[in-house]
Design a protein around this motif. Structure first.
Motif, PDB file in Angstrom:
ATOM      1  N   LEU A 295       0.816  -1.217   0.000  1.00 57.34           N
ATOM      2  CA  LEU A 295       0.000   0.000   0.000  1.00 57.34           C
ATOM      3  C   LEU A 295       0.849   1.265   0.000  1.00 57.34           C
ATOM      4  O   LEU A 295       0.401   2.317  -0.470  1.00 57.34           O
ATOM      5  CB  LEU A 295      -0.924  -0.003   1.220  1.00 57.34           C
ATOM      6  CG  LEU A 295      -2.000  -1.094   1.231  1.00 57.34           C
ATOM      7  CD1 LEU A 295      -2.647  -1.169   2.605  1.00 57.34           C
ATOM      8  CD2 LEU A 295      -3.040  -0.829   0.154  1.00 57.34           C
ATOM      9  N   GLY A 296       2.069   1.187   0.531  1.00 60.31           N
ATOM     10  CA  GLY A 296       2.913   2.367   0.591  1.00 60.31           C
ATOM     11  C   GLY A 296       2.295   3.450   1.452  1.00 60.31           C
ATOM     12  O   GLY A 296       1.808   3.192   2.554  1.00 60.31           O
ATOM     13  N   LYS A 297       2.269   4.664   0.928  1.00 60.08           N
ATOM     14  CA  LYS A 297       1.726   5.791   1.687  1.00 60.08           C
ATOM     15  C   LYS A 297       0.300   6.115   1.262  1.00 60.08           C
ATOM     16  O   LYS A 297      -0.160   7.256   1.390  1.00 60.08           O
ATOM     17  CB  LYS A 297       2.621   7.020   1.507  1.00 60.08           C
ATOM     18  CG  LYS A 297       4.027   6.844   2.059  1.00 60.08           C
ATOM     19  CD  LYS A 297       4.828   8.120   1.955  1.00 60.08           C
ATOM     20  CE  LYS A 297       6.235   7.932   2.494  1.00 60.08           C
ATOM     21  NZ  LYS A 297       6.266   7.562   3.917  1.00 60.08           N
ATOM     22  N   ALA A 298      -0.422   5.132   0.748  1.00 58.46           N
ATOM     23  CA  ALA A 298      -1.790   5.361   0.285  1.00 58.46           C
ATOM     24  C   ALA A 298      -2.681   5.830   1.430  1.00 58.46           C
ATOM     25  O   ALA A 298      -2.519   5.410   2.580  1.00 58.46           O
ATOM     26  CB  ALA A 298      -2.355   4.081  -0.329  1.00 58.46           C
ATOM     27  N   ASP A 299      -3.624   6.713   1.113  1.00 58.43           N
ATOM     28  CA  ASP A 299      -4.586   7.153   2.116  1.00 58.43           C
ATOM     29  C   ASP A 299      -5.952   6.559   1.803  1.00 58.43           C
ATOM     30  O   ASP A 299      -6.146   5.874   0.806  1.00 58.43           O
ATOM     31  CB  ASP A 299      -4.654   8.681   2.186  1.00 58.43           C
ATOM     32  CG  ASP A 299      -4.953   9.325   0.837  1.00 58.43           C
ATOM     33  OD1 ASP A 299      -5.304   8.591  -0.118  1.00 58.43           O
ATOM     34  OD2 ASP A 299      -4.838  10.550   0.730  1.00 58.43           O
ATOM     35  N   ASN A 300      -6.936   6.816   2.685  1.00 58.29           N
ATOM     36  CA  ASN A 300      -8.292   6.290   2.532  1.00 58.29           C
ATOM     37  C   ASN A 300      -8.287   4.781   2.310  1.00 58.29           C
ATOM     38  O   ASN A 300      -8.851   4.266   1.336  1.00 58.29           O
ATOM     39  CB  ASN A 300      -9.022   6.981   1.374  1.00 58.29           C
ATOM     40  CG  ASN A 300      -9.428   8.403   1.694  1.00 58.29           C
ATOM     41  OD1 ASN A 300      -9.547   8.766   2.856  1.00 58.29           O
ATOM     42  ND2 ASN A 300      -9.624   9.211   0.675  1.00 58.29           N
ATOM     43  N   VAL A 301      -7.652   4.049   3.233  1.00 60.83           N
ATOM     44  CA  VAL A 301      -7.507   2.593   3.095  1.00 60.83           C
ATOM     45  C   VAL A 301      -8.204   1.889   4.265  1.00 60.83           C
ATOM     46  O   VAL A 301      -8.032   2.256   5.427  1.00 60.83           O
ATOM     47  CB  VAL A 301      -6.022   2.171   3.062  1.00 60.83           C
ATOM     48  CG1 VAL A 301      -5.906   0.646   2.990  1.00 60.83           C
ATOM     49  CG2 VAL A 301      -5.311   2.810   1.881  1.00 60.83           C
TER      50      VAL A 301
ATOM     51  N   GLY B 139       1.230   2.836  13.579  1.00 64.00           N
ATOM     52  CA  GLY B 139       1.686   4.071  12.942  1.00 64.00           C
ATOM     53  C   GLY B 139       0.839   4.463  11.751  1.00 64.00           C
ATOM     54  O   GLY B 139       0.351   5.587  11.664  1.00 64.00           O
ATOM     55  N   ALA B 140       0.616   3.542  10.833  1.00 56.05           N
ATOM     56  CA  ALA B 140      -0.127   3.866   9.616  1.00 56.05           C
ATOM     57  C   ALA B 140      -1.621   3.572   9.742  1.00 56.05           C
ATOM     58  O   ALA B 140      -2.437   4.168   9.030  1.00 56.05           O
ATOM     59  CB  ALA B 140       0.453   3.102   8.426  1.00 56.05           C
ATOM     60  N   PHE B 141      -1.989   2.633  10.633  1.00 56.99           N
ATOM     61  CA  PHE B 141      -3.383   2.196  10.734  1.00 56.99           C
ATOM     62  C   PHE B 141      -3.842   2.181  12.182  1.00 56.99           C
ATOM     63  O   PHE B 141      -3.045   2.019  13.108  1.00 56.99           O
ATOM     64  CB  PHE B 141      -3.545   0.782  10.158  1.00 56.99           C
ATOM     65  CG  PHE B 141      -3.420   0.709   8.659  1.00 56.99           C
ATOM     66  CD1 PHE B 141      -4.534   0.811   7.854  1.00 56.99           C
ATOM     67  CD2 PHE B 141      -2.177   0.546   8.071  1.00 56.99           C
ATOM     68  CE1 PHE B 141      -4.416   0.743   6.481  1.00 56.99           C
ATOM     69  CE2 PHE B 141      -2.052   0.478   6.699  1.00 56.99           C
ATOM     70  CZ  PHE B 141      -3.179   0.591   5.900  1.00 56.99           C
ATOM     71  N   THR B 142      -5.155   2.319  12.350  1.00 61.25           N
ATOM     72  CA  THR B 142      -5.801   2.131  13.636  1.00 61.25           C
ATOM     73  C   THR B 142      -6.643   0.864  13.557  1.00 61.25           C
ATOM     74  O   THR B 142      -7.493   0.737  12.671  1.00 61.25           O
ATOM     75  CB  THR B 142      -6.695   3.321  14.004  1.00 61.25           C
ATOM     76  OG1 THR B 142      -5.908   4.526  13.993  1.00 61.25           O
ATOM     77  CG2 THR B 142      -7.308   3.139  15.375  1.00 61.25           C
TER      78      THR B 142
END
Length: 234
Positions: free
Chosen positions: A150-156, A176-179
């Motif tokens: 996914l890299g730095k993708a948003d809205n995931v 860090g990237a996800f909750t």
């Protein structure tokens, strides 16, 4: 629900359901019963696990024409043949009228053959359907691979049967990237004791509501109960 709305304008309901190849707790394979449970979720997008049989070409556990005829969903084309619903048993349904921008398959490491599927909508939302391995060491590697893809993708949204009995251990690659969210105990359907089915949201998304479907049919149709999450932009 009109999926042409932008993700910022209203919550989207994302659901996940391990259908156990449509075999219920009574031992019967009943795809119609699974379809009834799916329709009752009132979801915009549904990630399915164990959507295909294991043998041969992995034929679909639910006939494709039944999905077309008996639901308001379209099957996203993720399979590598004409008989399966998905890839490694992972399939994604989107509410009819939804526009899919792109799809991808994510090969996953581990002792067992596993794979995840990703669908990006024209609204900007990406949904990744997963069915992680039985060993925690494999699950960690699989989540690392998904995050790297996914890299730095948003809205995931990453959603599915994550096969983890612990509350936090095993999910370190998402930090860090996800909750990570647990809508509730979803396994075993007859007596739910474990939250195996979960959802992880990228930091630019928030959870407005979530739950586990616990109707009478859901408690018979599979050994997992479906989960759902209503998602908004932060």
């Amino acid at each position: 629900m009109n999926m042409t709305h932008n993700i910022h304008s209203r919550p989207l309901r994302i659901a996940s359901y391990n259908i156990r190849k449509a075999r219920g707790l009574d031992g019967r394979r009943d795809p119609g019963r699974i379809v009834d449970v799916i329709n009752a979720l009132d979801a915009d997008i549904i990630a399915l696990q164990e959507a295909d049989r294991r043998l041969g070409d992995r034929p679909a556990a639910i006939p494709k024409e039944m999905i077309t005829r008996a639901t308001d969903f379209d099957l996203v084309p993720l399979a590598q043949n004409d008989v399966s619903l998905g890839w490694h048993g992972n399939a994604i349904l989107v509410r009819r009228g939804c526009q899919v921008a792109s799809t991808s398959r994510i090969g996953l490491p581990g002792v067992e053959p596993r794979g995840a599927v990703a669908v990006k909508l024209t609204t900007g939302l990406t949904v990744v359907g997963v069915h992680l391995g039985l060993l925690r060491q494999s699950r960690r590697k699989q989540l690392h691979r998904i995050v790297g893809h996914l890299g730095k993708a948003d809205n995931v949204v990453v959603i599915g049967d994550m096969n983890e009995w612990a509350n936090a251990r095993g999910f370190e690659p998402l930090a860090g990237a996800f909750t990570l969210h647990s809508p509730g105990r979803s396994f075993h359907a007859a007596r739910p004791v474990a939250a195996l089915d979960r959802v992880a949201l990228s930091r630019d998304l928030v959870l407005s509501d979530a739950g586990v479907a616990q109707g009478a049919q859901a408690r018979q149709a599979s050994d997992h109960l479906p989960i759902w999450a209503d998602v908004l932009s932060a």
